[in-house]
Design an enzyme around this catalytic site. Structure first.
Site, mmCIF file in Angstrom:
data_model
loop_
_atom_site.group_PDB
_atom_site.id
_atom_site.type_symbol
_atom_site.label_atom_id
_atom_site.label_comp_id
_atom_site.label_asym_id
_atom_site.label_seq_id
_atom_site.Cartn_x
_atom_site.Cartn_y
_atom_site.Cartn_z
ATOM 1 C CD GLU A 81 -3.011 -1.392 2.159
ATOM 2 O OE1 GLU A 81 -2.386 -0.311 3.145
ATOM 3 O OE2 GLU A 81 -3.845 -1.991 2.117
ATOM 4 C CD GLU A 175 -5.189 -5.720 0.902
ATOM 5 O OE1 GLU A 175 -3.595 -5.286 0.983
ATOM 6 O OE2 GLU A 175 -6.008 -4.556 1.556
#
Length: 594
Positions: A81, A175
């Protein structure tokens, strides 16, 4: 062949799983740049982290050398991320550049061309050279490709939402997740009595808000409702009585959620989506959120819903369009195949039965076959079961089996509450093989309720060999009518089962037949096996489960006359005698079957 993707996350404590539980495993390997520790927070913890860049690169290069020869390694990822600091990122890009042999460039005519520089032909000049490096999990083709927070969602959805065009607009979602309550036994085994209270349900502008007890809230409980967005999915099954009732109905929702999540993606695979990673498969602590197996290693029903959807060859119902689809993720075209679709109501009759024959599906393709007409037919039942079977026409070998419970648009499942009183007869033939402390149990579970109409009976349970090597190969199993008997009067099923065991056992004795009597006709719904230590020496209310256990299938349902092979494997602690129990929607209590 559909691969499994395991994401080895920079957060270290979790793994993520994608697309299939079959055949091959591919690893998404991240380095140790995580938003939890570096570059985020208030105040920012360490914008230039890690502290020692040279040490980081030394460890990274060692890691590449350690892992680069593993065939399951798919790609390298700089950070979770976020991207590494500029100097580290530049060094990793250089170290992990692709050898030209693996660089494909499309020429003007659309054909691939590969240009090898004389200087770069030597593979020894590359730290790996065979795999792509991307700088972060939200960059370079993943999510929006620019680092935007475009992964997720991680909450309850309407099952049909996963199939709609606006659910997720990017090709590869790194995700996505949903709910994940375990069974009640896990809650009691891991939490004090104050944590056994089910949520309070309160009205919130026409939606139900689930208010968990403080312990569940601390353990990150994801509700089964989203006020303003999704009506409560557990209350669709009626008023909740207690913890056991809540957790059982949660398993129904878990199964539907994760099967729909993957089926929604595979419905548009190769046209809109390229991949999806599920966050997450498990909780290393007692988290009450997305998980396929809990803190004690007991699988939730979501695991089996996901595994069903992840078959390399799969038949499914598009919950948005109500088209029956066939997913073929393999490299070979499917031909001479057919689909059997049968609808079963709560009275045990089959109001809809169709076969669709002479079908073919190209390799790596999802093909809509036909629209399911039953919901639009005259006087459809408000709650019904749908069984889909994809099979070879040449020998009736089943390639894929998929079972749904459905309600009409705008309806609910509350009629299933009274269905719990149905007493559906079962016959379970089983044999245990013991090697040291390892138990391997082979079962054939059959719904022996009388078929209401022979013309609508499902085809033979003759499964093609698409399972993994650890699964029970049932390519020789053929279900005959339950009233047929051999010379011993035990039933042809036992004779067939003995023939199955000839491949791995010299002695054919030791088969056990367990019959669960009942006079009703209908679906044996949501059957669930569990393995326990014998009750002797255990206190009342103590968790007697033996874990972990591997089941070839669980949380499954059987229509009248249908049978299914199940393989159960587990290790037994010294001095413990195991017993296998069966529960189900219409099989209350713990019924010992072996």
């Amino acid at each position: 062949m559909a691969p499994t993707y395991i994401r080895l996350d920079a957060k270290a404590e979790f793994c993520e799983l994608s697309c299939s539980f079959y055949r091959a495993m591919l690893v998404w390997q991240e380095f140790w740049i995580t938003g939890d520790c570096d570059g985020r927070g208030d105040p920012v913890s360490n914008p230039d982290g890690p502290l020692d860049h040279d040490l980081f690169l030394l460890c990274a290069r060692d890691t590449v050398k350690l892992l680069r020869n593993h065939p399951s390694l798919a790609l390298w990822v700089g950070g979770n991320e976020q991207i590494p600091p500029k100097d580290i990122n530049a060094a990793l890009k250089n170290d992990l550049r692709l050898h030209p042999f693996f660089q494909t460039v499309l020429g003007e005519n659309g054909k691939s061309t590969t240009e090898l520089s004389p200087v770069l032909k030597d593979p020894s000049q590359y730290l790996d050279g065979t795999r792509v490096y991307i700088q972060g999990s939200l960059w370079e083709g993943f999510a929006d490709g620019k680092g935007g927070w475009t992964d997720g969602p991680y909450e309850i959805q309407y099952p049909e939402s996963f199939f709609k065009d606006d659910f997720y607009k990017y090709g590869f979602n790194p995700e996505v997740g949903s709910v994940g309550m375990p069974v009640a036994a896990t809650i009691r085994a891991t939490m004090p009595p104050e944590g056994w209270q089910i949520p309070l349900f309160k009205d919130s502008d026409g939606y139900i808000e689930e208010v968990p007890n403080p312990i569940w809230d601390y353990h990150k409980f994801i509700p089964y409702s989203k006020p303003g967005k999704v009506h409560d999915q557990i209350l669709l099954y009626g008023t909740l009585k207690d913890l056991d009732d809540f957790c059982l109905k949660a398993q129904l929702v878990n199964y539907i959620q994760y099967r729909a999540l993957l089926e929604g993606y595979t419905s548009r695979m190769w046209t809109k989506h390229t991949g999806v990673l599920i966050w997450k498969t498990q909780n290393p602590w007692t988290g009450l959120r997305g998980q396929f197996y809990d803190h004690l290693h007991d699988q939730t029903a979501g695991f089996y819903g996901c595994r069903s959807a992840a078959e390399p060859i799969h038949v499914q119902l598009n919950l948005s369009t109500y088209f029956i689809e066939v997913v073929n993720t393999t490299s070979k075209e499917l031909s001479n195949i057919a689909i059997e679709a049968s609808v079963w109501d709560l009275e045990g009759t089959c109001p809809y039965y169709k076969t669709f024959e002479n079908l073919s599906v190209p390799q790596k393709k999802t093909v809509p076959i036909v629209e399911m007409k039953y919901p639009k037919s005259k006087n459809p039942k408000p709650v019904y079961f749908l069984l889909l079977k994809l099979y070879y026409m040449s020998d009736n070998r089943i390639l894929s089996r998929n079972f749904y419970w459905l309600h009409l648009s705008g309806g609910d499942y509350k009629l299933l509450e009274s269905y719990r009183k149905k007493k559906i007869p079962l016959k379970i033939i089983s044999k245990i093989l013991i090697k040291g402390s390892t138990y391997e149990v082979h079962m054939h579970v059959q719904n022996t309720s009388k078929k209401p109409d022979s013309s609508t009976s499902t085809l033979v349970n003759n499964f093609a060999s698409t399972q993994s090597d650890d699964d029970f190969d049932t390519s020789s199993v053929e279900l005959t009518h339950e009233n047929s008997e051999d010379n011993n009067g035990v039933g042809v099923g036992v004779g067939l089962f003995k023939r199955i065991f000839k491949s791995f056992a010299k002695e054919n004795e030791g088969l056990k037949v367990t019959e669960m009597n009942g006079s009703d006709v209908g679906v044996a719904f949501f059957l669930h096996f569990s393995v326990h230590a014998s009750a002797a020496g255990h206190k009342e209310g103590e968790d007697t489960r033996i874990l972990p256990v591997h089941y070839s299938d669980n949380y499954f349902s059987l229509v009248p006359g249908e049978g299914l092979p199940i393989k159960i494997t587990f290790e037994v602690p010294p001095g413990v005698t195991p017993r296998i129990a069966l529960q189900g929607w219409n099989y209350p209590g713990s019924n010992t079957v072996h």
